[in-house]
Design a protein around this motif. Structure first.
Motif, PDB file in Angstrom:
ATOM      1  N   ASN A  77       0.828  -1.208   0.000  1.00 26.89           N
ATOM      2  CA  ASN A  77       0.000   0.000   0.000  1.00 26.89           C
ATOM      3  C   ASN A  77       0.858   1.251   0.000  1.00 26.89           C
ATOM      4  O   ASN A  77       1.412   1.614   1.029  1.00 26.89           O
ATOM      5  CB  ASN A  77      -0.915   0.020   1.221  1.00 26.89           C
ATOM      6  N   SER A 111       1.713   5.351  -0.170  1.00 24.15           N
ATOM      7  CA  SER A 111       1.062   6.511   0.439  1.00 24.15           C
ATOM      8  C   SER A 111       1.187   7.759  -0.431  1.00 24.15           C
ATOM      9  O   SER A 111       0.762   8.828  -0.026  1.00 24.15           O
ATOM     10  CB  SER A 111       1.652   6.782   1.820  1.00 24.15           C
ATOM     11  N   TYR A 117      -0.498   5.852  -7.118  1.00 24.07           N
ATOM     12  CA  TYR A 117      -1.824   5.328  -7.472  1.00 24.07           C
ATOM     13  C   TYR A 117      -2.246   5.726  -8.883  1.00 24.07           C
ATOM     14  O   TYR A 117      -3.181   5.157  -9.432  1.00 24.07           O
ATOM     15  CB  TYR A 117      -2.871   5.807  -6.470  1.00 24.07           C
ATOM     16  N   LEU A 165      -7.500   7.901  -0.647  1.00 24.04           N
ATOM     17  CA  LEU A 165      -6.384   8.473   0.092  1.00 24.04           C
ATOM     18  C   LEU A 165      -6.460   9.989   0.159  1.00 24.04           C
ATOM     19  O   LEU A 165      -6.062  10.602   1.153  1.00 24.04           O
ATOM     20  CB  LEU A 165      -5.058   8.025  -0.544  1.00 24.04           C
ATOM     21  N   GLN A 166      -7.011  10.603  -0.877  1.00 23.18           N
ATOM     22  CA  GLN A 166      -7.144  12.057  -0.892  1.00 23.18           C
ATOM     23  C   GLN A 166      -8.029  12.564   0.241  1.00 23.18           C
ATOM     24  O   GLN A 166      -7.895  13.698   0.680  1.00 23.18           O
ATOM     25  CB  GLN A 166      -7.725  12.518  -2.221  1.00 23.18           C
ATOM     26  N   ALA A 185      -8.551  10.711   3.155  1.00 19.64           N
ATOM     27  CA  ALA A 185      -8.244   9.991   4.389  1.00 19.64           C
ATOM     28  C   ALA A 185      -7.798  10.961   5.481  1.00 19.64           C
ATOM     29  O   ALA A 185      -7.123  11.944   5.223  1.00 19.64           O
ATOM     30  CB  ALA A 185      -7.151   8.963   4.129  1.00 19.64           C
TER      31      ALA A 185
END
Length: 93
Positions: free
Chosen positions: A8, A10, A15, A34-35, A37
């Motif tokens: 995964n 970060s 991505y 993720l944007q 999170a």
């Protein structure tokens, strides 16, 4: 390299990598999530380390030892309640 082996990342740019998205089509969705999170999602309380360790150990047993998921979650909830109770979180005055 980690992402290409199923890890995964970060970084947003990882991505967006075409090779990663070809190999793992779900990566774009994780990148989008993720944007939004919250990097500080956990409860900021002194007993969190103990609770989090119990969750990790118990979920490992689900994955590696075949512990029933409902039994595992019920156990975590019961132990978490006891830790929180011992720490005084359920005492209102």
């Amino acid at each position: 390299m980690v992402a290409m082996e199923g890890g995964n990342p970060s970084r947003f740019s990882t991505y967006q990598d075409a090779g990663l998205n070809e190999k793992y089509p779900f990566s774009a969705t994780f990148g989008e999530a993720l944007q939004y999170a919250d990097p500080d999602w956990r409860p900021i309380i002194p007993v969190w380390g103990k609770i989090n360790a119990d969750i990790g150990t118990t979920m490992s047993k689900v994955l590696t030892e075949g512990l029933d998921i409902q039994e595992a979650l019920d156990g975590v909830a019961e132990r978490t309640r006891a830790v929180m109770d011992d720490a005084g979180y359920y005492t209102w005055q």
